[in-house]
Scaffold this motif. Structure first.
Motif, PDB file in Angstrom:
ATOM      1  N   PRO A 281       0.829  -1.220   0.000  1.00 30.05           N
ATOM      2  CA  PRO A 281       0.000   0.000   0.000  1.00 30.05           C
ATOM      3  C   PRO A 281       0.858   1.262   0.000  1.00 30.05           C
ATOM      4  O   PRO A 281       1.914   1.314   0.650  1.00 30.05           O
ATOM      5  CB  PRO A 281      -0.803  -0.131   1.299  1.00 30.05           C
ATOM      6  N   ASN A 282       0.387   2.284  -0.721  1.00 33.15           N
ATOM      7  CA  ASN A 282       1.154   3.533  -0.843  1.00 33.15           C
ATOM      8  C   ASN A 282       1.496   4.136   0.513  1.00 33.15           C
ATOM      9  O   ASN A 282       2.613   4.610   0.740  1.00 33.15           O
ATOM     10  CB  ASN A 282       0.368   4.551  -1.671  1.00 33.15           C
ATOM     11  N   GLY A 283       0.521   4.125   1.427  1.00 34.57           N
ATOM     12  CA  GLY A 283       0.738   4.733   2.737  1.00 34.57           C
ATOM     13  C   GLY A 283       1.839   4.061   3.529  1.00 34.57           C
ATOM     14  O   GLY A 283       2.593   4.724   4.259  1.00 34.57           O
ATOM     15  N   VAL A 284       1.970   2.756   3.367  1.00 33.83           N
ATOM     16  CA  VAL A 284       3.019   2.012   4.068  1.00 33.83           C
ATOM     17  C   VAL A 284       4.395   2.427   3.564  1.00 33.83           C
ATOM     18  O   VAL A 284       5.335   2.624   4.346  1.00 33.83           O
ATOM     19  CB  VAL A 284       2.798   0.495   3.893  1.00 33.83           C
ATOM     20  N   VAL A 285       4.527   2.569   2.235  1.00 36.03           N
ATOM     21  CA  VAL A 285       5.808   2.982   1.648  1.00 36.03           C
ATOM     22  C   VAL A 285       6.191   4.382   2.116  1.00 36.03           C
ATOM     23  O   VAL A 285       7.340   4.640   2.510  1.00 36.03           O
ATOM     24  CB  VAL A 285       5.749   2.927   0.108  1.00 36.03           C
ATOM     25  N   LYS A 286       5.222   5.291   2.088  1.00 35.44           N
ATOM     26  CA  LYS A 286       5.505   6.677   2.482  1.00 35.44           C
ATOM     27  C   LYS A 286       5.859   6.780   3.962  1.00 35.44           C
ATOM     28  O   LYS A 286       6.741   7.551   4.354  1.00 35.44           O
ATOM     29  CB  LYS A 286       4.298   7.558   2.150  1.00 35.44           C
ATOM     30  N   PHE A 287       5.187   5.992   4.796  1.00 32.32           N
ATOM     31  CA  PHE A 287       5.502   6.010   6.228  1.00 32.32           C
ATOM     32  C   PHE A 287       6.896   5.446   6.480  1.00 32.32           C
ATOM     33  O   PHE A 287       7.677   6.003   7.254  1.00 32.32           O
ATOM     34  CB  PHE A 287       4.450   5.202   6.998  1.00 32.32           C
ATOM     35  N   ALA A 288       7.224   4.347   5.799  1.00 37.01           N
ATOM     36  CA  ALA A 288       8.545   3.732   5.987  1.00 37.01           C
ATOM     37  C   ALA A 288       9.661   4.678   5.559  1.00 37.01           C
ATOM     38  O   ALA A 288      10.756   4.680   6.145  1.00 37.01           O
ATOM     39  CB  ALA A 288       8.620   2.429   5.203  1.00 37.01           C
ATOM     40  N   ALA A 289       9.390   5.489   4.522  1.00 35.67           N
ATOM     41  CA  ALA A 289      10.409   6.403   4.001  1.00 35.67           C
ATOM     42  C   ALA A 289      10.780   7.501   5.000  1.00 35.67           C
ATOM     43  O   ALA A 289      11.854   8.095   4.906  1.00 35.67           O
ATOM     44  CB  ALA A 289       9.933   7.031   2.703  1.00 35.67           C
ATOM     45  N   ILE A 290       9.902   7.751   5.973  1.00 34.71           N
ATOM     46  CA  ILE A 290      10.201   8.749   7.001  1.00 34.71           C
ATOM     47  C   ILE A 290      11.432   8.314   7.801  1.00 34.71           C
ATOM     48  O   ILE A 290      12.269   9.133   8.190  1.00 34.71           O
ATOM     49  CB  ILE A 290       8.990   8.933   7.950  1.00 34.71           C
ATOM     50  N   PHE A 291      11.540   7.013   8.019  1.00 36.98           N
ATOM     51  CA  PHE A 291      12.615   6.474   8.851  1.00 36.98           C
ATOM     52  C   PHE A 291      13.758   5.868   8.031  1.00 36.98           C
ATOM     53  O   PHE A 291      14.837   5.628   8.565  1.00 36.98           O
ATOM     54  CB  PHE A 291      12.045   5.401   9.785  1.00 36.98           C
ATOM     55  N   ARG A 292      13.488   5.624   6.750  1.00 35.88           N
ATOM     56  CA  ARG A 292      14.518   5.009   5.894  1.00 35.88           C
ATOM     57  C   ARG A 292      14.767   5.907   4.682  1.00 35.88           C
ATOM     58  O   ARG A 292      14.025   5.863   3.699  1.00 35.88           O
ATOM     59  CB  ARG A 292      14.074   3.615   5.458  1.00 35.88           C
ATOM     60  N   PRO A 293      15.814   6.737   4.726  1.00 33.09           N
ATOM     61  CA  PRO A 293      16.084   7.694   3.641  1.00 33.09           C
ATOM     62  C   PRO A 293      16.231   7.045   2.260  1.00 33.09           C
ATOM     63  O   PRO A 293      15.906   7.656   1.253  1.00 33.09           O
ATOM     64  CB  PRO A 293      17.397   8.348   4.074  1.00 33.09           C
ATOM     65  N   ASN A 294      16.690   5.774   2.225  1.00 34.58           N
ATOM     66  CA  ASN A 294      16.893   5.125   0.927  1.00 34.58           C
ATOM     67  C   ASN A 294      15.573   4.794   0.235  1.00 34.58           C
ATOM     68  O   ASN A 294      15.562   4.422  -0.942  1.00 34.58           O
ATOM     69  CB  ASN A 294      17.736   3.855   1.092  1.00 34.58           C
ATOM     70  N   LEU A 295      14.454   4.954   0.935  1.00 34.08           N
ATOM     71  CA  LEU A 295      13.145   4.707   0.335  1.00 34.08           C
ATOM     72  C   LEU A 295      12.466   5.986  -0.150  1.00 34.08           C
ATOM     73  O   LEU A 295      11.386   5.921  -0.745  1.00 34.08           O
ATOM     74  CB  LEU A 295      12.217   4.011   1.343  1.00 34.08           C
ATOM     75  N   ARG A 296      13.074   7.129   0.086  1.00 32.44           N
ATOM     76  CA  ARG A 296      12.386   8.389  -0.194  1.00 32.44           C
ATOM     77  C   ARG A 296      12.148   8.625  -1.681  1.00 32.44           C
ATOM     78  O   ARG A 296      11.135   9.193  -2.062  1.00 32.44           O
ATOM     79  CB  ARG A 296      13.162   9.555   0.435  1.00 32.44           C
ATOM     80  N   MET A 297      13.085   8.182  -2.529  1.00 37.47           N
ATOM     81  CA  MET A 297      12.845   8.343  -3.955  1.00 37.47           C
ATOM     82  C   MET A 297      11.667   7.495  -4.406  1.00 37.47           C
ATOM     83  O   MET A 297      10.801   7.945  -5.147  1.00 37.47           O
ATOM     84  CB  MET A 297      14.095   8.001  -4.776  1.00 37.47           C
ATOM     85  N   VAL A 298      11.625   6.241  -3.940  1.00 37.87           N
ATOM     86  CA  VAL A 298      10.513   5.355  -4.281  1.00 37.87           C
ATOM     87  C   VAL A 298       9.202   5.928  -3.752  1.00 37.87           C
ATOM     88  O   VAL A 298       8.180   5.942  -4.452  1.00 37.87           O
ATOM     89  CB  VAL A 298      10.742   3.939  -3.702  1.00 37.87           C
ATOM     90  N   ALA A 299       9.220   6.423  -2.512  1.00 38.17           N
ATOM     91  CA  ALA A 299       8.011   6.979  -1.910  1.00 38.17           C
ATOM     92  C   ALA A 299       7.470   8.170  -2.696  1.00 38.17           C
ATOM     93  O   ALA A 299       6.251   8.387  -2.754  1.00 38.17           O
ATOM     94  CB  ALA A 299       8.294   7.383  -0.469  1.00 38.17           C
ATOM     95  N   SER A 300       8.371   8.916  -3.331  1.00 37.48           N
ATOM     96  CA  SER A 300       7.930  10.078  -4.120  1.00 37.48           C
ATOM     97  C   SER A 300       7.277   9.668  -5.434  1.00 37.48           C
ATOM     98  O   SER A 300       6.662  10.495  -6.114  1.00 37.48           O
ATOM     99  CB  SER A 300       9.119  11.005  -4.404  1.00 37.48           C
ATOM    100  N   LEU A 301       7.395   8.384  -5.797  1.00 43.57           N
ATOM    101  CA  LEU A 301       6.882   7.906  -7.087  1.00 43.57           C
ATOM    102  C   LEU A 301       5.616   7.059  -6.974  1.00 43.57           C
ATOM    103  O   LEU A 301       4.953   6.829  -7.988  1.00 43.57           O
ATOM    104  CB  LEU A 301       7.962   7.065  -7.794  1.00 43.57           C
ATOM    105  N   VAL A 302       5.275   6.591  -5.766  1.00 43.40           N
ATOM    106  CA  VAL A 302       4.145   5.665  -5.652  1.00 43.40           C
ATOM    107  C   VAL A 302       2.841   6.336  -6.091  1.00 43.40           C
ATOM    108  O   VAL A 302       2.549   7.480  -5.742  1.00 43.40           O
ATOM    109  CB  VAL A 302       4.005   5.101  -4.220  1.00 43.40           C
ATOM    110  N   GLY A 303       2.088   5.589  -6.890  1.00 44.54           N
ATOM    111  CA  GLY A 303       0.782   6.058  -7.339  1.00 44.54           C
ATOM    112  C   GLY A 303       0.810   7.144  -8.391  1.00 44.54           C
ATOM    113  O   GLY A 303      -0.240   7.657  -8.790  1.00 44.54           O
TER     114      GLY A 303
END
Length: 343
Positions: A281-303
């Motif tokens: 789910p998009n919300g899970v990715v975005k929440f995880a990116a708060i604590f994991r900087p390496n996920l921030r690019m992916v989080a900016s692209l979901v949906g």
């Protein structure tokens, strides 16, 4: 005398395919490398790809962070393929760590090319300079689009690609004199590796095939084969119509990461159990990116909407890319053949 083409970042995934196609088409190539230790690797993959000898291939050691050797690199050069780019940093403290090297590197290359009376520079930009920061998009992205730098959520990687390409066009307009510029903006690049080096876009294929990803984010993207990216660069170099133009390197298809998994499952049934079957789910990715900087690019692209058009590249240059499906399958097969995947 064969026309000499300088290819920057010669050991890279896209650059190695450009070098191969240039040699096949009768050009002489000078490749820049950060260390001369890379020269033997490039020679080896050219020979294994069918180049009978490397007499038209030479090397020079350079770095995008220093002006050393760039005048020598440009000597006698007709065209420059500026493919080298700082590798995206997933863990960074300040966005300038990504932006400044990209902008300064492009300007250094353009000034050196201008001083050497090079005819044309072909710059490898990115889809990241086209799509980022747009909301409620419903029409395919084209070369007329630029990433919206006013959006505070745009990732520094996309910002670096946008600002470096804009800096290139500004240089040509204000200081370029007779220097010509064409730009290629690839979407996610797939396709066969000529050696152990491959695109960071391909890592998702490796991780899926290795069983490291059990579920994927809801990220859509265009995909394009590296061989077609290389051929588009050469068309952009040689066509008079390409001067002053940018070209999206895309098949025009949009695939989700789950679509990639389905393609791989059908093509490689022995890997079926390792491949992901569900979306995070998009919300899970975005929440995880708060604590994991390496996920921030992916989080900016979901949906995000990600449709692209290749009409300009086809109509103006006669470019015809392979399908995204073929490219994805070839990527995985190449990784199997090269022994890159886990046993």
């Amino acid at each position: 005398m064969k026309k000499l083409v300088l290819v920057t970042g010669g050991s890279g995934f896209i650059a190695s395919h450009i070098i191969l196609q240039l040699l096949q088409q009768g050009y002489a190539v000078r490749a820049t490398v950060r260390s001369m230790a890379k020269a033997d690797y490039i020679k080896e993959i050219m020979l294994s790809s069918g180049i009978q000898n490397n007499q038209d291939l030479s090397f020079i050691e350079t770095n995008l962070t220093s002006e050393k050797n760039w005048p020598a690199a440009m000597e006698g050069v007709s065209y420059v393929m500026h493919v080298a780019s700082p590798t995206p940093k997933l863990n960074f403290k300040h966005e300038e760590e990504m932006i400044n090297p990209a902008v300064n590197g492009v300007l250094m290359i353009l000034r050196a090319a201008q001083n050497a009376n090079v005819k044309r520079v072909v710059l490898t930009s990115a889809y990241g300079a086209v799509f980022a920061g747009h909301h409620n998009r419903q029409m395919p992205y084209t070369e007329k689009d630029w990433s919206n730098l006013q959006d505070t959520h745009i990732h520094p990687y996309q910002k670096s690609k946008t600002l470096s390409e804009k800096a290139a066009w500004d240089f040509i307009q204000n200081e370029g004199h007779n220097l010509e510029l064409s730009v290629v903006n690839p979407v996610a690049v797939m396709g066969p590796g000529l050696g152990s080096v491959y695109s960071h876009s391909n890592i998702q294929i490796q991780q899926m095939m290795d069983g490291d990803i059990r579920a994927v984010p809801n990220v859509n993207s265009g995909y394009v084969d590296v061989r077609d990216v290389a051929s588009l660069h050469i068309l952009a170099m040689t066509s008079e119509k390409a001067n002053g133009e940018r070209f999206l390197a895309t098949t025009g298809e949009t695939l989700s990461m789950l679509d990639l998994a389905h393609i791989l499952r059908d093509a490689f049934p022995s890997y079926a159990n390792k491949l992901p079957k569900k979306t995070i789910p998009n919300g899970v990715v975005k929440f995880a990116a708060i604590f994991r900087p390496n996920l921030r690019m992916v989080a900016s692209l979901v949906g995000k909407y990600a449709d692209t058009s290749n009409a300009k590249s086809i109509d103006l240059l006669g470019w015809h890319p392979r399908s995204a499906k073929e490219s994805v399958i070839t990527t995985a097969q190449s990784m199997i053949d090269l022994g890159i995947l886990k046993k």
